[in-house]
Motif scaffolding. Structure first.
Motif, PDB file in Angstrom:
ATOM      1  N   ARG A  76       0.808  -1.225   0.000  1.00 40.71           N
ATOM      2  CA  ARG A  76       0.000   0.000   0.000  1.00 40.71           C
ATOM      3  C   ARG A  76       0.837   1.268   0.000  1.00 40.71           C
ATOM      4  O   ARG A  76       0.296   2.364  -0.101  1.00 40.71           O
ATOM      5  CB  ARG A  76      -0.934   0.020   1.217  1.00 40.71           C
ATOM      6  N   GLY A  77       2.127   1.130   0.167  1.00 36.75           N
ATOM      7  CA  GLY A  77       2.978   2.313   0.195  1.00 36.75           C
ATOM      8  C   GLY A  77       3.122   2.875   1.599  1.00 36.75           C
ATOM      9  O   GLY A  77       2.899   2.191   2.603  1.00 36.75           O
ATOM     10  N   VAL A  78       3.489   4.134   1.678  1.00 40.94           N
ATOM     11  CA  VAL A  78       3.726   4.809   2.953  1.00 40.94           C
ATOM     12  C   VAL A  78       2.461   5.542   3.388  1.00 40.94           C
ATOM     13  O   VAL A  78       1.945   6.394   2.663  1.00 40.94           O
ATOM     14  CB  VAL A  78       4.906   5.798   2.844  1.00 40.94           C
ATOM     15  N   PHE A  79       1.957   5.183   4.561  1.00 48.12           N
ATOM     16  CA  PHE A  79       0.804   5.853   5.148  1.00 48.12           C
ATOM     17  C   PHE A  79       1.304   6.952   6.077  1.00 48.12           C
ATOM     18  O   PHE A  79       2.273   6.757   6.808  1.00 48.12           O
ATOM     19  CB  PHE A  79      -0.042   4.873   5.953  1.00 48.12           C
ATOM     20  N   ARG A  80       0.638   8.088   6.041  1.00 50.44           N
ATOM     21  CA  ARG A  80       0.957   9.168   6.968  1.00 50.44           C
ATOM     22  C   ARG A  80      -0.296   9.552   7.744  1.00 50.44           C
ATOM     23  O   ARG A  80      -1.367   9.728   7.165  1.00 50.44           O
ATOM     24  CB  ARG A  80       1.537  10.386   6.229  1.00 50.44           C
ATOM     25  N   ARG A  81      -0.121   9.675   9.047  1.00 50.64           N
ATOM     26  CA  ARG A  81      -1.224   9.999   9.927  1.00 50.64           C
ATOM     27  C   ARG A  81      -0.815  11.127  10.871  1.00 50.64           C
ATOM     28  O   ARG A  81       0.376  11.358  11.113  1.00 50.64           O
ATOM     29  CB  ARG A  81      -1.646   8.763  10.732  1.00 50.64           C
ATOM     30  N   ARG A  82      -1.820  11.806  11.414  1.00 48.48           N
ATOM     31  CA  ARG A  82      -1.573  12.963  12.274  1.00 48.48           C
ATOM     32  C   ARG A  82      -2.352  12.780  13.570  1.00 48.48           C
ATOM     33  O   ARG A  82      -3.557  12.503  13.559  1.00 48.48           O
ATOM     34  CB  ARG A  82      -2.033  14.230  11.556  1.00 48.48           C
ATOM     35  N   VAL A  83      -1.658  12.920  14.698  1.00 47.17           N
ATOM     36  CA  VAL A  83      -2.296  12.780  16.001  1.00 47.17           C
ATOM     37  C   VAL A  83      -1.802  13.890  16.926  1.00 47.17           C
ATOM     38  O   VAL A  83      -0.740  14.483  16.702  1.00 47.17           O
ATOM     39  CB  VAL A  83      -2.002  11.408  16.647  1.00 47.17           C
ATOM     40  N   THR A  84      -2.561  14.140  17.970  1.00 49.63           N
ATOM     41  CA  THR A  84      -2.155  15.106  18.984  1.00 49.63           C
ATOM     42  C   THR A  84      -1.260  14.415  19.995  1.00 49.63           C
ATOM     43  O   THR A  84      -1.567  13.312  20.463  1.00 49.63           O
ATOM     44  CB  THR A  84      -3.386  15.688  19.702  1.00 49.63           C
ATOM     45  N   CYS A  85      -0.175  15.045  20.333  1.00 46.79           N
ATOM     46  CA  CYS A  85       0.762  14.471  21.298  1.00 46.79           C
ATOM     47  C   CYS A  85       0.075  14.315  22.655  1.00 46.79           C
ATOM     48  O   CYS A  85      -0.532  15.263  23.156  1.00 46.79           O
ATOM     49  CB  CYS A  85       1.993  15.364  21.428  1.00 46.79           C
ATOM     50  N   PRO A  86       0.134  13.141  23.270  1.00 47.01           N
ATOM     51  CA  PRO A  86      -0.510  12.959  24.578  1.00 47.01           C
ATOM     52  C   PRO A  86       0.188  13.697  25.710  1.00 47.01           C
ATOM     53  O   PRO A  86      -0.382  13.850  26.787  1.00 47.01           O
ATOM     54  CB  PRO A  86      -0.448  11.437  24.782  1.00 47.01           C
ATOM     55  N   LEU A  87       1.412  14.146  25.483  1.00 51.31           N
ATOM     56  CA  LEU A  87       2.126  14.954  26.477  1.00 51.31           C
ATOM     57  C   LEU A  87       1.774  16.411  26.242  1.00 51.31           C
ATOM     58  O   LEU A  87       2.054  16.966  25.183  1.00 51.31           O
ATOM     59  CB  LEU A  87       3.634  14.733  26.355  1.00 51.31           C
ATOM     60  N   SER A  88       1.143  17.025  27.203  1.00 52.22           N
ATOM     61  CA  SER A  88       0.555  18.351  26.999  1.00 52.22           C
ATOM     62  C   SER A  88       1.577  19.478  26.943  1.00 52.22           C
ATOM     63  O   SER A  88       1.279  20.553  26.412  1.00 52.22           O
ATOM     64  CB  SER A  88      -0.463  18.646  28.112  1.00 52.22           C
ATOM     65  N   MET A  89       2.770  19.283  27.471  1.00 50.01           N
ATOM     66  CA  MET A  89       3.760  20.359  27.493  1.00 50.01           C
ATOM     67  C   MET A  89       4.220  20.692  26.074  1.00 50.01           C
ATOM     68  O   MET A  89       4.662  19.802  25.345  1.00 50.01           O
ATOM     69  CB  MET A  89       4.974  19.960  28.336  1.00 50.01           C
ATOM     70  N   PRO A  90       4.094  21.957  25.630  1.00 50.42           N
ATOM     71  CA  PRO A  90       4.564  22.316  24.284  1.00 50.42           C
ATOM     72  C   PRO A  90       6.034  21.985  24.097  1.00 50.42           C
ATOM     73  O   PRO A  90       6.864  22.253  24.966  1.00 50.42           O
ATOM     74  CB  PRO A  90       4.314  23.833  24.230  1.00 50.42           C
ATOM     75  N   GLY A  91       6.348  21.383  22.965  1.00 53.57           N
ATOM     76  CA  GLY A  91       7.722  21.001  22.666  1.00 53.57           C
ATOM     77  C   GLY A  91       8.090  19.601  23.101  1.00 53.57           C
ATOM     78  O   GLY A  91       9.159  19.101  22.721  1.00 53.57           O
ATOM     79  N   SER A  92       7.221  18.941  23.883  1.00 49.93           N
ATOM     80  CA  SER A  92       7.552  17.597  24.360  1.00 49.93           C
ATOM     81  C   SER A  92       7.527  16.562  23.247  1.00 49.93           C
ATOM     82  O   SER A  92       8.115  15.488  23.373  1.00 49.93           O
ATOM     83  CB  SER A  92       6.588  17.180  25.475  1.00 49.93           C
ATOM     84  N   GLY A  93       6.854  16.873  22.136  1.00 50.15           N
ATOM     85  CA  GLY A  93       6.799  15.923  21.035  1.00 50.15           C
ATOM     86  C   GLY A  93       8.136  15.718  20.352  1.00 50.15           C
ATOM     87  O   GLY A  93       8.348  14.681  19.714  1.00 50.15           O
ATOM     88  N   ARG A  94       9.049  16.681  20.477  1.00 49.17           N
ATOM     89  CA  ARG A  94      10.360  16.541  19.825  1.00 49.17           C
ATOM     90  C   ARG A  94      11.124  15.340  20.354  1.00 49.17           C
ATOM     91  O   ARG A  94      11.882  14.708  19.630  1.00 49.17           O
ATOM     92  CB  ARG A  94      11.170  17.824  20.022  1.00 49.17           C
ATOM     93  N   GLY A  95      10.911  15.023  21.634  1.00 49.88           N
ATOM     94  CA  GLY A  95      11.603  13.883  22.214  1.00 49.88           C
ATOM     95  C   GLY A  95      11.042  12.540  21.780  1.00 49.88           C
ATOM     96  O   GLY A  95      11.630  11.501  22.084  1.00 49.88           O
ATOM     97  N   LEU A  96       9.901  12.560  21.077  1.00 50.03           N
ATOM     98  CA  LEU A  96       9.295  11.313  20.611  1.00 50.03           C
ATOM     99  C   LEU A  96       9.619  11.008  19.156  1.00 50.03           C
ATOM    100  O   LEU A  96       9.274   9.927  18.665  1.00 50.03           O
ATOM    101  CB  LEU A  96       7.775  11.380  20.786  1.00 50.03           C
ATOM    102  N   VAL A  97      10.241  11.941  18.465  1.00 50.75           N
ATOM    103  CA  VAL A  97      10.562  11.728  17.051  1.00 50.75           C
ATOM    104  C   VAL A  97      11.520  10.543  16.917  1.00 50.75           C
ATOM    105  O   VAL A  97      12.517  10.441  17.635  1.00 50.75           O
ATOM    106  CB  VAL A  97      11.181  12.999  16.434  1.00 50.75           C
ATOM    107  N   GLY A  98      11.189   9.630  15.996  1.00 57.08           N
ATOM    108  CA  GLY A  98      11.988   8.439  15.794  1.00 57.08           C
ATOM    109  C   GLY A  98      11.536   7.241  16.597  1.00 57.08           C
ATOM    110  O   GLY A  98      12.077   6.144  16.420  1.00 57.08           O
ATOM    111  N   GLN A  99      10.527   7.430  17.477  1.00 62.28           N
ATOM    112  CA  GLN A  99      10.030   6.339  18.303  1.00 62.28           C
ATOM    113  C   GLN A  99       8.925   5.575  17.568  1.00 62.28           C
ATOM    114  O   GLN A  99       8.113   6.169  16.857  1.00 62.28           O
ATOM    115  CB  GLN A  99       9.493   6.870  19.625  1.00 62.28           C
ATOM    116  N   PRO A 100       8.842   4.239  17.745  1.00 65.98           N
ATOM    117  CA  PRO A 100       7.798   3.459  17.076  1.00 65.98           C
ATOM    118  C   PRO A 100       6.459   3.570  17.793  1.00 65.98           C
ATOM    119  O   PRO A 100       6.396   3.740  19.015  1.00 65.98           O
ATOM    120  CB  PRO A 100       8.337   2.027  17.159  1.00 65.98           C
TER     121      PRO A 100
END
Length: 210
Positions: free
Chosen positions: A53-77
């Motif tokens: 099917r190729g590469v699927f891309r999805r968008r979700v809200t980070c469950p960690l509410s602190m702004p900028g906390s999503g950067r530490g999750l980049v690269g995680q499965p």
């Protein structure tokens, strides 16, 4: 890795994903909202290479509410469910497996042992320090705009007892000292959990008979 506790009933939005397809992807990017009155959590972009099917891309809200906390999750499965086979249907997603970092952050704080009460008290003070810091940063920005850029005209309709300079100094102090107070309270919380409680008072010495 599981985000939703076993046995917990699915919310209405989740029910339609129960029979959906399961895929394993990776957090590809984290988008932080622009500056505003109240900045919300980051938006995470998930990519998954679905066979055939190729590469699927999805968008979700980070469950960690602190702004900028999503950067530490980049690269995680992550593991998620989807209903459609559209690779670009970014909102067709229900994350069912988050990285361990998210799971640990969302676990309720329920310390046990002799120092549990003190740890909860220090944690509450740390949370108050975080709120004071955030409020101080926002108020400092507003006060700087009013004092520097409008020469005080922004506060012309406020009561006479309102002193912009004093409020600016207080808010700036809260923004600067708040992180130190948070770090101190958080360290005391850790110490309370790691150090056994020793009762205060004079020690009782018993002399042997004879």
């Amino acid at each position: 890795m599981s985000f939703r506790r076993p046995g917990k009933p699915a919310r209405p939005r989740e029910e339609r994903f129960t029979e959906g397809h399961f895929a394993v992807g990776m957090i590809e990017d984290s988008i932080e909202e622009g500056p505003g009155e109240v900045q919300g959590p980051d938006t995470l972009i998930i990519s998954a290479d679905v066979q055939g099917r190729g590469v699927f891309r999805r968008r979700v809200t980070c469950p960690l509410s602190m702004p900028g906390s999503g950067r530490g999750l980049v690269g995680q499965p992550v593991g998620f469910r989807h209903i459609t086979e559209d690779p670009d249907d970014v909102d067709d997603v229900l994350v069912v497996r988050w990285p361990n970092k998210v799971r640990k952050a969302l676990e309720p704080f329920r310390p046990e042992g002799p120092g549990a009460g003190r740890a909860r008290a220090w944690r509450r003070l740390a949370q108050c320090s975080a709120v004071v810091t955030a409020g101080g940063i926002l108020l400092t920005a507003v006060m700087l705009i009013g004092v520097v850029f409008t020469a005080g005209e922004l506060f012309a309709d406020l009561p006479a007892w309102f002193r912009p300079g004093a409020v600016l100094a207080a808010s700036a102090g809260a923004a600067v000292l708040g992180p130190f107070a948070f770090a101190f309270c958080d360290s005391r919380k850790t110490t309370a959990l790691s150090s056994p409680f020793r009762p205060r008072g004079p020690a009782v010495v018993r002399e042997a008979d004879g």
